[in-house]
Design a protein around this motif. Structure first.
Motif, PDB file in Angstrom:
ATOM      1  N   SER A 133       8.917 -11.926  -9.104  1.00  0.00           N
ATOM      2  CA  SER A 133       8.686 -12.235  -7.697  1.00  0.00           C
ATOM      3  C   SER A 133       7.545 -11.430  -7.095  1.00  0.00           C
ATOM      4  CB  SER A 133       9.962 -11.987  -6.886  1.00  0.00           C
ATOM      5  OG  SER A 133      10.359 -10.625  -6.984  1.00  0.00           O
ATOM      6  N   ARG A 134       7.131 -10.327  -7.781  1.00  0.00           N
ATOM      7  CA  ARG A 134       6.066  -9.480  -7.254  1.00  0.00           C
ATOM      8  C   ARG A 134       4.681  -9.941  -7.692  1.00  0.00           C
ATOM      9  NH1 ARG A 134       7.673  -4.612  -5.078  1.00  0.00           N
ATOM     10  NH2 ARG A 134       5.508  -4.637  -4.378  1.00  0.00           N
ATOM     11  N   LEU A 135       4.602 -10.989  -8.512  1.00  0.00           N
ATOM     12  CA  LEU A 135       3.312 -11.444  -9.023  1.00  0.00           C
ATOM     13  C   LEU A 135       3.028 -12.867  -8.548  1.00  0.00           C
ATOM     14  CD1 LEU A 135       3.564 -10.061 -12.662  1.00  0.00           C
ATOM     15  CD2 LEU A 135       2.397  -9.043 -10.715  1.00  0.00           C
ATOM     16  N   PRO A 136       1.787 -13.130  -8.118  1.00  0.00           N
ATOM     17  CA  PRO A 136       1.455 -14.417  -7.485  1.00  0.00           C
ATOM     18  C   PRO A 136       1.020 -15.489  -8.474  1.00  0.00           C
ATOM     19  CG  PRO A 136      -0.428 -12.968  -7.327  1.00  0.00           C
ATOM     20  CD  PRO A 136       0.655 -12.186  -8.047  1.00  0.00           C
ATOM     21  N   ALA A 172       5.107  15.964 -11.100  1.00  0.00           N
ATOM     22  CA  ALA A 172       5.342  17.046 -10.133  1.00  0.00           C
ATOM     23  C   ALA A 172       4.537  16.906  -8.841  1.00  0.00           C
ATOM     24  CB  ALA A 172       5.061  18.399 -10.793  1.00  0.00           C
ATOM     25  N   PRO A 173       3.269  16.437  -8.885  1.00  0.00           N
ATOM     26  CA  PRO A 173       2.502  16.368  -7.634  1.00  0.00           C
ATOM     27  C   PRO A 173       3.011  15.326  -6.644  1.00  0.00           C
ATOM     28  CG  PRO A 173       1.050  16.362  -9.553  1.00  0.00           C
ATOM     29  CD  PRO A 173       2.425  16.118 -10.046  1.00  0.00           C
ATOM     30  N   TYR A 174       3.908  14.432  -7.088  1.00  0.00           N
ATOM     31  CA  TYR A 174       4.344  13.346  -6.228  1.00  0.00           C
ATOM     32  C   TYR A 174       5.670  13.677  -5.549  1.00  0.00           C
ATOM     33  CZ  TYR A 174       0.945  10.852  -9.101  1.00  0.00           C
ATOM     34  OH  TYR A 174      -0.193  10.473  -9.750  1.00  0.00           O
ATOM     35  N   GLN A 175       5.844  13.106  -4.366  1.00  0.00           N
ATOM     36  CA  GLN A 175       7.109  13.214  -3.662  1.00  0.00           C
ATOM     37  C   GLN A 175       7.932  11.957  -3.923  1.00  0.00           C
ATOM     38  OE1 GLN A 175       6.216  13.853   0.464  1.00  0.00           O
ATOM     39  NE2 GLN A 175       4.929  15.646   0.070  1.00  0.00           N
ATOM     40  N   ARG A 176       9.232  12.040  -3.673  1.00  0.00           N
ATOM     41  CA  ARG A 176      10.087  10.887  -3.908  1.00  0.00           C
ATOM     42  C   ARG A 176       9.613   9.674  -3.118  1.00  0.00           C
ATOM     43  NH1 ARG A 176      16.428  11.758  -3.678  1.00  0.00           N
ATOM     44  NH2 ARG A 176      15.840  12.860  -5.582  1.00  0.00           N
ATOM     45  N   ALA A 177       9.126   9.901  -1.893  1.00  0.00           N
ATOM     46  CA  ALA A 177       8.649   8.789  -1.056  1.00  0.00           C
ATOM     47  C   ALA A 177       7.420   8.107  -1.637  1.00  0.00           C
ATOM     48  CB  ALA A 177       8.354   9.296   0.353  1.00  0.00           C
ATOM     49  N   ASP A 178       6.711   8.772  -2.569  1.00  0.00           N
ATOM     50  CA  ASP A 178       5.537   8.161  -3.184  1.00  0.00           C
ATOM     51  C   ASP A 178       5.909   7.075  -4.183  1.00  0.00           C
ATOM     52  OD1 ASP A 178       3.684   9.769  -1.832  1.00  0.00           O
ATOM     53  OD2 ASP A 178       3.892  11.384  -3.301  1.00  0.00           O
ATOM     54  N   GLY A 179       7.163   7.074  -4.658  1.00  0.00           N
ATOM     55  CA  GLY A 179       7.575   6.121  -5.678  1.00  0.00           C
ATOM     56  C   GLY A 179       7.301   4.675  -5.304  1.00  0.00           C
ATOM     57  N   PRO A 180       7.806   4.190  -4.170  1.00  0.00           N
ATOM     58  CA  PRO A 180       7.527   2.799  -3.789  1.00  0.00           C
ATOM     59  C   PRO A 180       6.040   2.516  -3.596  1.00  0.00           C
ATOM     60  CG  PRO A 180       9.401   3.651  -2.572  1.00  0.00           C
ATOM     61  CD  PRO A 180       8.792   4.820  -3.288  1.00  0.00           C
ATOM     62  N   ARG A 181       5.289   3.496  -3.082  1.00  0.00           N
ATOM     63  CA  ARG A 181       3.845   3.298  -2.897  1.00  0.00           C
ATOM     64  C   ARG A 181       3.150   3.126  -4.249  1.00  0.00           C
ATOM     65  NH1 ARG A 181       4.486   8.294   0.323  1.00  0.00           N
ATOM     66  NH2 ARG A 181       5.127   7.688   2.417  1.00  0.00           N
ATOM     67  N   LEU A 182       3.529   3.960  -5.201  1.00  0.00           N
ATOM     68  CA  LEU A 182       2.955   3.842  -6.539  1.00  0.00           C
ATOM     69  C   LEU A 182       3.353   2.519  -7.180  1.00  0.00           C
ATOM     70  CD1 LEU A 182       3.588   7.497  -7.748  1.00  0.00           C
ATOM     71  CD2 LEU A 182       1.348   6.444  -7.401  1.00  0.00           C
ATOM     72  N   GLY A 183       4.563   2.051  -6.878  1.00  0.00           N
ATOM     73  CA  GLY A 183       4.991   0.760  -7.390  1.00  0.00           C
ATOM     74  C   GLY A 183       4.119  -0.372  -6.877  1.00  0.00           C
ATOM     75  N   ASP A 188      -0.111  -4.326  -8.179  1.00  0.00           N
ATOM     76  CA  ASP A 188      -1.431  -4.910  -7.960  1.00  0.00           C
ATOM     77  C   ASP A 188      -2.295  -4.828  -9.221  1.00  0.00           C
ATOM     78  OD1 ASP A 188      -0.973  -5.671  -5.366  1.00  0.00           O
ATOM     79  OD2 ASP A 188      -1.765  -3.848  -4.480  1.00  0.00           O
ATOM     80  N   MET A 189      -2.184  -3.729  -9.939  1.00  0.00           N
ATOM     81  CA  MET A 189      -2.960  -3.593 -11.168  1.00  0.00           C
ATOM     82  C   MET A 189      -2.479  -4.579 -12.227  1.00  0.00           C
ATOM     83  SD  MET A 189      -3.495   0.540 -11.488  1.00  0.00           S
ATOM     84  CE  MET A 189      -4.784   0.374 -12.716  1.00  0.00           C
ATOM     85  N   VAL A 190      -1.168  -4.762 -12.318  1.00  0.00           N
ATOM     86  CA  VAL A 190      -0.632  -5.749 -13.257  1.00  0.00           C
ATOM     87  C   VAL A 190      -1.108  -7.151 -12.876  1.00  0.00           C
ATOM     88  CG1 VAL A 190       1.482  -6.848 -14.104  1.00  0.00           C
ATOM     89  CG2 VAL A 190       1.369  -4.361 -13.886  1.00  0.00           C
TER      90      VAL A 190
END
Length: 322
Positions: A133-136, A172-183, A188-190
């Protein structure tokens, strides 16, 4: 830190390890039938990152045969695509429409909705699980490329592999809130990789086009930080876009193009300054290596960014490590 789980065969008794591995694959990918000559004492390790709707997992495991059958698909289908990036070992995959062999540095796409059989030697791999569902793209079109081996050493495959390697190397440099953003970035890269393979660039939404181009530009910048002539005009020319459009792409980023370049250069120099193996390398040499040919410019920019001189920062960091 990102949400992360690590599983090892050593965590359970030898007789229970293979069943445990089957359960883990069922959770991170999809239910599978598995066989292995090493089932009596199956060795594996798996690391799982949750990135919003996407899951990234890396694993090192003994030889096995896994099968996704029509019966299992009817019983449970997470409706996802998996992109597997080989690090070590080889695999052979069989689908109704294709049979192929995969080696280290290859990437191939699987679908949880299609029957398959994959035979693997002792293998190390990184996998991205993406909800369809995340891919167009129409699913029947994507099914054409399921199982086809592609290189992860050039083009879009290499760009995605580099992002995945950097992400999984150190969370380590990432916060838990970064997870959805990285997703979102990873999805988009996929999508960009699928569009490249399908030659369906016009199928991408404009916003995904912009994000994919921005990611390519950032990767280009990272590879050319050493070049003191790395300017917005040079970057735009390398990507066949206007300088004004390049600046528009970076409006949604945390900094302008020039500021983003300067930040990445300073971070790279700061990392080298705190590396014990480089303690004898003069500060000005490190500055030049990362695109600061004038020592005074480097010192001024470093002090502005970090509130201390490069020399003092190196001294304090090395003293802490001693």
């Amino acid at each position: 830190m990102l949400d992360e789980m690590v599983y090892r065969s050593e965590d359970v008794a030898a007789a229970e390890r293979f069943d445990y591995w089957v359960e883990l694959l069922g959770r991170t990918h999809a239910p599978l039938e598995l066989w292995s000559d090493c089932a009596d004492d199956f060795r594996f390790s798996q690391r799982v990152l949750e990135l919003g709707a996407l899951t990234v997992w890396s694993a090192d495991f003994a030889p096995q045969v896994c099968r996704r059958t029509p019966k299992l698909i009817r019983q449970s289908d997470p409706e996802s695509y998996s992109l597997s990036f080989g690090v070590r070992g080889t695999s052979t995959g069989v689908w109704r429409h294709r049979e192929a062999m995969y080696k280290a540095s290859d990437v191939f796409i699987t679908s949880t909705s299609l029957p398959s059989e994959v035979r693997s030697t002792g293998i190390m791999t990184s996998v991205v699980e993406v909800p369809k569902s995340r891919l167009p793209f129409p699913r029947d079109i994507v099914n054409r490329i399921v199982g086809a081996p592609m290189s992860a050493q050039e083009g879009m495959g290499a760009l995605l592999a580099q992002f995945l390697t950097g992400l999984t190397a150190d969370t380590a440099p990432y916060q838990r809130a970064d997870g959805p953003r990285l997703g979102v970035v990873l999805a988009d890269m996929v999508a960009g990789l699928f569009a490249h393979i399908l030659d369906a660039g016009d199928s991408l939404p404009p916003e995904t086009h912009k994000r994919t181009l921005t990611l390519r530009i950032k990767a280009f910048i990272q590879e050319h930080l050493y070049d003191p002539h790395l300017t917005p005009a040079a970057i735009a020319a390398a990507h066949h876009i206007s300088t004004s459009y390049l600046h528009r792409l970076f409006r949604d980023e945390d900094a302008t193009v020039a500021a983003w370049i300067r930040h990445r250069r300073l971070e790279a120099a700061r990392r080298d300054l705190t590396d014990p193996a480089l303690h004898a390398t003069p500060v000005h040499v490190i500055a030049t290596r990362w695109g600061f040919p004038r020592a005074t410019d480097f010192s001024r920019a470093f002090r502005t960014a970090y509130g201390t001189t490069p020399t003092d920062h190196r001294h304090q960091a090395l003293c802490r490590q001693a």
